[in-house]
Enzyme design. Structure first.
Site, PDB file in Angstrom:
ATOM      1  N   ASP A  78      -8.572  31.102 -93.369  1.00 18.17           N
ATOM      2  CA  ASP A  78      -9.118  31.836 -94.518  1.00 18.17           C
ATOM      3  C   ASP A  78     -10.362  32.633 -94.094  1.00 18.17           C
ATOM      4  O   ASP A  78     -11.248  32.084 -93.443  1.00 18.17           O
ATOM      5  CB  ASP A  78      -9.484  30.798 -95.592  1.00 18.17           C
ATOM      6  N   HIS A 178     -15.554  34.700-105.876  1.00 15.25           N
ATOM      7  CA  HIS A 178     -15.578  33.352-105.301  1.00 15.25           C
ATOM      8  C   HIS A 178     -16.625  32.496-106.019  1.00 15.25           C
ATOM      9  O   HIS A 178     -17.670  32.988-106.410  1.00 15.25           O
ATOM     10  CB  HIS A 178     -15.971  33.408-103.821  1.00 15.25           C
ATOM     11  N   ASN A 230      -5.730  31.899-104.031  1.00 14.93           N
ATOM     12  CA  ASN A 230      -6.611  30.946-103.357  1.00 14.93           C
ATOM     13  C   ASN A 230      -7.342  30.097-104.387  1.00 14.93           C
ATOM     14  O   ASN A 230      -7.947  30.631-105.323  1.00 14.93           O
ATOM     15  CB  ASN A 230      -7.651  31.700-102.539  1.00 14.93           C
TER      16      ASN A 230
HETATM   17 ZN    ZN Z   1     -11.572  34.218-100.462  1.00  9.86          ZN
END
Ligand code: ZN
Length: 286
Positions: A78, A178, A230
């Site tokens: 990632d 995120h 994700n």
């Molecule tokens: Zn990411």
């Protein structure tokens, strides 16, 4: 499996493969088990910082577990930060790697991503690139920019980026970030932009920063052609919230007593995501 083959089936069948970030072996084992129980294809995502935390010697154990799994699995590096990091991923048996050069100027992003894709493809490892920038909501979030500075993915530029680099999947910036949203901030996805991108670019699209977005928006994004999502913060919050409750009993000492309830709580959230992404039962399509 490599990421390309794993996501191709998702693309044909309108579901998204969950990419769960794991930071230790016990969490990883819990993610394998819930995916197998629900017959869901899986990406195990490990960020370079998580690789450092796990220790490189733990990686072969995770790869070994993937080989023994009854569902299709890709092991994904990632947010690869450099060409050299992706070489490392290849050496450790990862079957999918992200190169994140999204903070660079377009031409520089194209150049490094193409170099990574050319090399990875010679050994059958697939590559995810990123165009546009994804937000960063808190200091613990893995990568990104201040939410006020998010650059949305430009559809025309995305086509050019994919053509010139040869990547297998594309992380798009359509309003996710995120980390965890503060209570006053309401996340909102630009689903119309997603639709435009997918019409021009029918390859698997990837959503980062999928924690905290409303379920109905995520569900629509899956139907519009997002094939990998994700999930990091949401499973880690569930794991540690439960662990804090367990640890209220200060007599407890053994990890094998303390961790299982936390893993079960993490699995519960993982199962919700698997259903939300319409991935349950889809292992049978492979
Ligand atoms: Zn990411």
């Amino acid at each position: 499996m490599n990421g390309k083959d794993l996501l191709a089936v998702a693309n044909e069948n309108y579901f998204a493969v969950p990419a769960f970030n794991i930071s230790d072996y016990a969490m990883g084992k819990g993610i394998f088990e819930i995916s197998e129980k629900l017959r869901a294809p899986l990406m195990i995502a490990i960020h370079p910082d998580e690789v450092a935390h796990l220790g490189r010697d733990a990686l072969p154990a995770i790869v070994q577990r993937a080989h023994r799994s009854s569902v299709p699995v890709a092991i994904h590096w990632d947010h690869g930060g450099s060409y050299e990091q992706v070489l490392e991923a290849i050496q450790y048996g990862f079957t999918s790697a992200m190169i994140d050069a999204s903070m660079l100027a377009f031409e520089d992003n194209v150049a490094i991503t193409k170099r990574v894709a050319d090399t990875a493809h010679t050994v059958g490892v697939s590559v995810e690139g990123e165009l546009g920038t994804i937000g960063k909501l808190d200091e613990q979030a893995e990568d990104g920019v201040a939410v006020s500075e998010i650059t949305y993915t430009d559809p025309q530029q995305a086509v050019e980026y994919v053509e010139r680099t040869g990547i297998d999947s594309l992380a798009v910036a359509i309003g996710t970030a995120h980390g965890l949203y503060p209570k006053h901030m309401k996340p909102e996805l630009k689903l119309d932009l997603l639709q435009q991108i997918k019409e021009l670019l029918p390859i698997p699209l990837v959503l980062h920063g999928g924690s905290g977005n409303p379920d109905d928006e995520i569900g629509q994004a899956v139907k519009l052609g997002v094939n990998k999502i994700n999930i990091s913060s949401d499973i880690k919050v569930a794991y540690h919230d439960r662990m804090r409750e367990v640890l209220a009993d200060t007599t407890l000492r053994e990890p094998l007593v303390i961790q299982p309830p936390a893993i079960a709580a993490m699995q519960e959230v993982a199962a919700q995501k698997i259903h939300l992404f319409d991935a349950a039962g889809k292992a049978d399509l492979y």
